[in-house]
Motif scaffolding. Structure first.
Motif, PDB file in Angstrom:
ATOM      1  N   THR A 147       0.793  -1.211   0.052  1.00  0.00           N
ATOM      2  CA  THR A 147      -0.063  -0.036   0.000  1.00  0.00           C
ATOM      3  C   THR A 147       0.969   1.247   0.070  1.00  0.00           C
ATOM      4  N   ALA A 148       1.866   1.172   0.850  1.00  0.00           N
ATOM      5  CA  ALA A 148       2.830   2.385   0.989  1.00  0.00           C
ATOM      6  C   ALA A 148       3.685   2.648  -0.400  1.00  0.00           C
ATOM      7  N   ALA A 149       3.815   1.652  -1.118  1.00  0.00           N
ATOM      8  CA  ALA A 149       4.681   1.582  -2.445  1.00  0.00           C
ATOM      9  C   ALA A 149       3.647   2.401  -3.506  1.00  0.00           C
ATOM     10  N   LEU A 150       2.500   1.725  -3.636  1.00  0.00           N
ATOM     11  CA  LEU A 150       1.771   1.999  -4.846  1.00  0.00           C
ATOM     12  C   LEU A 150       1.244   3.584  -4.693  1.00  0.00           C
ATOM     13  N   LYS A 151       1.123   4.318  -3.462  1.00  0.00           N
ATOM     14  CA  LYS A 151       0.634   5.666  -3.391  1.00  0.00           C
ATOM     15  C   LYS A 151      -0.951   5.686  -4.057  1.00  0.00           C
ATOM     16  N   LEU A 152      -1.663   4.807  -3.629  1.00  0.00           N
ATOM     17  CA  LEU A 152      -2.978   4.752  -4.252  1.00  0.00           C
ATOM     18  C   LEU A 152      -3.830   6.005  -3.912  1.00  0.00           C
ATOM     19  N   PRO A 153      -4.493   6.636  -4.956  1.00  0.00           N
ATOM     20  CA  PRO A 153      -5.605   7.530  -4.477  1.00  0.00           C
ATOM     21  C   PRO A 153      -6.716   7.141  -3.770  1.00  0.00           C
ATOM     22  N   ALA A 154      -7.369   8.113  -3.013  1.00  0.00           N
ATOM     23  CA  ALA A 154      -8.681   7.515  -2.477  1.00  0.00           C
ATOM     24  C   ALA A 154      -9.738   7.077  -3.253  1.00  0.00           C
ATOM     25  N   ARG A 155     -10.652   5.891  -3.077  1.00  0.00           N
ATOM     26  CA  ARG A 155     -11.619   5.566  -3.770  1.00  0.00           C
ATOM     27  C   ARG A 155     -12.775   5.970  -3.003  1.00  0.00           C
ATOM     28  N   HIS A 171       6.405  11.514 -15.326  1.00  0.00           N
ATOM     29  CA  HIS A 171       5.713  12.418 -14.542  1.00  0.00           C
ATOM     30  C   HIS A 171       4.875  11.771 -13.532  1.00  0.00           C
ATOM     31  N   ALA A 172       4.519  10.677 -13.307  1.00  0.00           N
ATOM     32  CA  ALA A 172       3.982  10.040 -12.314  1.00  0.00           C
ATOM     33  C   ALA A 172       4.913   9.826 -11.110  1.00  0.00           C
ATOM     34  N   LEU A 173       6.103   9.651 -11.587  1.00  0.00           N
ATOM     35  CA  LEU A 173       7.085   9.588 -10.388  1.00  0.00           C
ATOM     36  C   LEU A 173       7.388  11.042  -9.950  1.00  0.00           C
ATOM     37  N   MET A 174       7.336  11.984 -10.726  1.00  0.00           N
ATOM     38  CA  MET A 174       7.514  13.423 -10.143  1.00  0.00           C
ATOM     39  C   MET A 174       6.462  13.727  -9.493  1.00  0.00           C
ATOM     40  N   LEU A 175       5.157  13.181  -9.640  1.00  0.00           N
ATOM     41  CA  LEU A 175       4.218  13.580  -8.834  1.00  0.00           C
ATOM     42  C   LEU A 175       3.768  12.692  -7.479  1.00  0.00           C
ATOM     43  N   ASP A 176       4.777  11.755  -7.375  1.00  0.00           N
ATOM     44  CA  ASP A 176       4.985  10.828  -6.283  1.00  0.00           C
ATOM     45  C   ASP A 176       3.642   9.932  -6.415  1.00  0.00           C
ATOM     46  N   ARG A 177       3.373   9.516  -7.647  1.00  0.00           N
ATOM     47  CA  ARG A 177       2.115   8.818  -7.909  1.00  0.00           C
ATOM     48  C   ARG A 177       2.307   7.521  -8.931  1.00  0.00           C
ATOM     49  N   PRO A 178       3.134   6.593  -8.388  1.00  0.00           N
ATOM     50  CA  PRO A 178       3.583   5.635  -9.598  1.00  0.00           C
ATOM     51  C   PRO A 178       2.587   5.174 -10.536  1.00  0.00           C
ATOM     52  N   TYR A 179       3.042   5.004 -11.716  1.00  0.00           N
ATOM     53  CA  TYR A 179       2.041   4.629 -12.678  1.00  0.00           C
ATOM     54  C   TYR A 179       1.565   3.405 -12.549  1.00  0.00           C
ATOM     55  N   VAL A 180       2.087   2.438 -11.969  1.00  0.00           N
ATOM     56  CA  VAL A 180       1.620   1.079 -11.841  1.00  0.00           C
ATOM     57  C   VAL A 180       0.665   1.196 -10.564  1.00  0.00           C
ATOM     58  N   GLY A 181       0.869   2.012  -9.800  1.00  0.00           N
ATOM     59  CA  GLY A 181      -0.095   2.173  -8.693  1.00  0.00           C
ATOM     60  C   GLY A 181      -1.336   2.768  -9.200  1.00  0.00           C
ATOM     61  N   GLY A 182      -1.196   3.945 -10.133  1.00  0.00           N
ATOM     62  CA  GLY A 182      -2.474   4.287 -10.699  1.00  0.00           C
ATOM     63  C   GLY A 182      -3.310   3.095 -11.445  1.00  0.00           C
ATOM     64  N   ARG A 183      -2.598   2.239 -12.138  1.00  0.00           N
ATOM     65  CA  ARG A 183      -3.258   1.304 -12.917  1.00  0.00           C
ATOM     66  C   ARG A 183      -3.950   0.224 -12.036  1.00  0.00           C
ATOM     67  N   THR A 184      -3.414   0.111 -10.646  1.00  0.00           N
ATOM     68  CA  THR A 184      -4.006  -0.985  -9.711  1.00  0.00           C
ATOM     69  C   THR A 184      -5.004  -0.232  -9.214  1.00  0.00           C
ATOM     70  N   HIS A 185      -5.169   1.245  -9.227  1.00  0.00           N
ATOM     71  CA  HIS A 185      -6.222   1.873  -8.470  1.00  0.00           C
ATOM     72  C   HIS A 185      -7.540   1.783  -9.658  1.00  0.00           C
ATOM     73  N   ASP A 186      -7.244   1.684 -10.663  1.00  0.00           N
ATOM     74  CA  ASP A 186      -8.292   1.404 -11.796  1.00  0.00           C
ATOM     75  C   ASP A 186      -8.768   0.024 -11.570  1.00  0.00           C
ATOM     76  N   VAL A 187      -7.993  -0.869 -11.604  1.00  0.00           N
ATOM     77  CA  VAL A 187      -8.533  -2.350 -11.182  1.00  0.00           C
ATOM     78  C   VAL A 187      -9.317  -2.370  -9.977  1.00  0.00           C
ATOM     79  N   LEU A 188      -8.804  -1.533  -8.892  1.00  0.00           N
ATOM     80  CA  LEU A 188      -9.800  -1.848  -7.810  1.00  0.00           C
ATOM     81  C   LEU A 188     -11.078  -1.181  -7.941  1.00  0.00           C
ATOM     82  N   ALA A 189     -11.016   0.070  -8.653  1.00  0.00           N
ATOM     83  CA  ALA A 189     -12.183   0.761  -9.060  1.00  0.00           C
ATOM     84  C   ALA A 189     -13.270  -0.070  -9.797  1.00  0.00           C
ATOM     85  N   VAL A 190     -12.686  -0.685 -10.838  1.00  0.00           N
ATOM     86  CA  VAL A 190     -13.483  -1.477 -11.696  1.00  0.00           C
ATOM     87  C   VAL A 190     -14.116  -2.689 -10.689  1.00  0.00           C
TER      88      VAL A 190
END
Length: 658
Positions: free
Chosen positions: A417-425, A547-566
């Motif tokens: 969880t800490a590594a993914l930096k997931l946004p809130a759902r 850019h995702a890393l510069m925002l401290d939101r790793p791209y694979v974390g965003g993609r994981t968030h997409d799966v969780l939202a689905v």
């Protein structure tokens, strides 16, 4: 040329009917989604940055701002390595008219060799020192623009040390290939993120140790110490200016603009030009030079540069206001010379005048006459490669760090969880119902495509196969079981072509089957950047991952968030027992989502990466930056995740190596 006869014209429709149908292309209806998502983020960061700067009203405010950005930058670049012995050696010397060139090799880290040329005026007096850092030329320090400014400065009375960048000049480390500097930078730099390192910090440290070497020389006056470089060297000039308090002046050329302008112009940047967390910390290019205030800085740009000169002017305006509050308005300057990207004579001349203004070493207003050397004459090594002297490579250090970080013991779920930096759902996501496309040759009727809004501006494209379409309203509760397939590169193509899909559909005829494109693949694959460059080292997948890393939101974390939202949406359809399937790139967000979601009761992974450790310890790896998590090997690795998924009936098919 005669016109076609009526008979020829009449035959045209028949020819069209008998022509073979063109192959179906993967769907891509949201090609600008990822671009605009990041543009909105960077605009917000920039607006907040400008508001903070405009709120500065006093000298004390400005001093506090300088201290703040200096601290943030040094935090992001990480702790300094120990200043181990430089072990310098001089391997040769050129005697020229009024100056000499020494061929110098030093160790910026133990066993890590840096090659450079030290230009020495022939005088007994101490002279100002300048560190020269190079842009992306394969010849490194011997490239004509960089030789030119080094030779121009020494002829004016400066001691100049110009060094080869990692991967350029004499510092290529990848055996048996002809990679240019950019390719080696990305290959070495992307890999470093896995062990918590930043390639830009390594590049800057080479330069800082170069300053150490300059100051060890009795010919150098420590009261005057400058740095300059162009393009990638402009980047390093900017970073070093923020990191080393010994500098008294700086002249970055053809780099300083704004992060927003680079993104909006679809301009990719090297790994070292994208400091992880910089945007999350609210920093922009100007802030790295603000960290040097009130010491003298000149911004050198070109009116037709791809580093947008509008951004250069914006950075200058912010710096000029800051310097004005510090009572040092005369110590910041900008020039935008005619022409395109490069350190031409006009820009070099402005640099000479600027340094002369503060050092008084010369009153020359023009560049001295130059006589450039052939590349071989400036070599510090006989073979032209430090690897032949036993120099360690960046990869050597990364591999060693990966082995060291394998000694860890952290609770898995908090670490993931800490590594993914997931946004809130926030509950069940909204979705759009798109028009179905017929004749796609899927294994079942292709009844529904939904664009699921997983966060503002981001849609995960969800395809449902079966005999029952999803309407715009909430569907009737379905069966508890369902299958969700997370695509590698395109759900549409893989629904038609992937054997695993056909196997799953055939084995589960009564189970609803869904396929998902997470952000940046399939229907949202970006069409930004160079045509066909999506998976290239400098392509759009890398562009948004950086850019995702510069925002401290790793791209694979965003993609994981997409799966969780689905999965949240599927839960609202009554599916509480989901068989989650992931292939290739999609196997990683599927793995992490399976760990974090109680709805997932079964997991199948095809071509999933065996481990991050394998990437960090393989010189020629193929996995993209978009699949990496910064510092992951200090927390966990993929085999830990796979072991934890065994109770969910994990099935691995053809695991993929690095």
């Amino acid at each position: 040329m005669s016109l076609m006869s009526r008979r020829q014209v009449a035959k045209l429709p028949m020819l069209a009917l008998t022509a073979p149908a063109p192959p179906l292309q993967p769907l891509n209806r949201f090609a600008h989604m990822v671009q605009e998502h990041y543009v909105s983020h960077l605009r917000a960061v920039e607006e907040a940055n400008v508001r903070r700067q405009m709120a500065l009203a006093t000298k004390a405010d400005a001093e506090a701002y300088v201290a703040h950005v200096r601290g943030e930058i040094r935090r992001l670049f990480g702790p300094r390595p120990p200043s181990t012995p430089l072990a310098p050696r001089i391997t040769g010397r050129l005697e020229r008219d009024g100056y000499d060139v020494e061929k110098v090799i030093y160790e910026s880290r133990p066993g890590f060799l840096v090659t450079g040329n030290l230009y020495l005026p022939r005088t007994r007096e101490r002279r100002p020192g300048v560190l020269g850092v190079c842009g992306h030329s394969d010849a490194g320090k011997a490239a004509p623009p960089y030789q030119s400014f080094a030779q121009g400065l020494v002829r004016l009375g400066y001691v100049v040390l110009i060094i080869d960048p990692i991967g350029q000049g004499e510092r290529r480390h990848y055996e048996g290939n002809s990679m240019g500097g950019v390719a080696e930078h990305l290959r070495a730099g992307n890999q470093q993120f896995l062990v918590g390192e930043f390639f830009g910090a390594w590049r800057a440290w080479d330069g800082i140790r170069g300053l150490d070497y300059l100051l060890s020389r009795p010919e150098v006056d420590p009261r005057h110490l400058g740095v300059t470089g162009n393009s990638g060297g402009g980047t390093l000039t900017t970073w070093i200016a923020a990191l080393d308090d010994r500098l008294t002046m700086a002249a970055p050329s053809c780099f300083v603009t704004t992060f927003r302008r680079n993104l909006e112009n679809e301009l990719p940047a090297d790994t070292e030009q994208c400091p992880p967390g910089a945007l999350a910390a609210g920093l922009d290019h100007a802030d790295f030079l603000a960290a040097m205030a009130p010491r003298p800085v000149i911004l050198l740009g070109k009116q037709s540069d791809f580093f947008d000169p509008r951004g250069t002017a914006e950075a200058f305006r912010r710096l000029r206001r800051l310097y004005g509050l510090l009572g040092a308005g005369d110590r910041i300057q900008m020039t935008l010379s005619p022409g395109t990207h490069g350190y031409g004579v006009d820009s070099r001349t402005e640099m000479y005048r600027w340094f002369n203004r503060w050092t008084k070493v010369s009153d020359a207003q023009e560049e001295p006459k130059l006589q450039l050397e052939p590349e071989a004459a400036l070599r510090c090594t006989e073979s032209g490669r430090v690897s032949d002297l036993g120099s360690r490579s960046v990869f050597d250090f990364t591999r060693a760090a990966a082995e060291e970080r394998a000694k860890r013991s952290s609770p898995l779920i908090p670490a993931v969880t800490a590594a993914l930096k997931l946004p809130a759902r926030a509950g069940v996501p909204d979705y759009r119902v798109l028009r179905p496309l017929s004749k796609r040759n899927h294994p079942l009727p292709f009844t529904t495509v939904c664009a699921v809004e997983t966060e503002p501006g981001i849609q995960a494209l969800l395809h449902r196969l079966g005999n029952e379409a999803l309407g715009g309203g909430m569907p009737a509760p379905g069966p508890a079981a369902a299958i969700l397939y997370v695509a590698h590169l395109s759900s549409d193509a893989e629904l038609r072509e992937e054997p695993l899909v056909r196997e799953l559909v055939a084995a589960n005829p009564d189970v609803p089957f869904y396929a998902c494109d997470v952000r940046g693949v399939g229907e949202s694959r970006p069409d930004t950047g160079t045509l066909g460059s999506f998976q290239d080292p400098y392509g759009s997948d890398f562009f948004y991952a950086s850019h995702a890393l510069m925002l401290d939101r790793p791209y694979v974390g965003g993609r994981t968030h997409d799966v969780l939202a689905v999965l949240d949406l599927m839960g609202s359809f009554g599916h509480q027992q989901v068989h989650l399937v992931g292939r290739g790139w999609g196997a990683l967000p599927a793995t992490f989502a399976a760990l974090l979601s109680a709805r997932v009761t079964q997991v199948t992974l095809k071509n999933a990466l065996v481990s991050y450790h394998a990437v960090a310890t393989t010189e020629r790896y193929t996995w993209p930056l978009s699949s990496f998590l910064p510092g992951v090997l200090g927390r966990f690795d993929l085999p830990d995740c796979y072991s934890a998924l065994v109770p969910k009936k994990l099935r691995q098919i053809e695991p993929a190596g690095a």
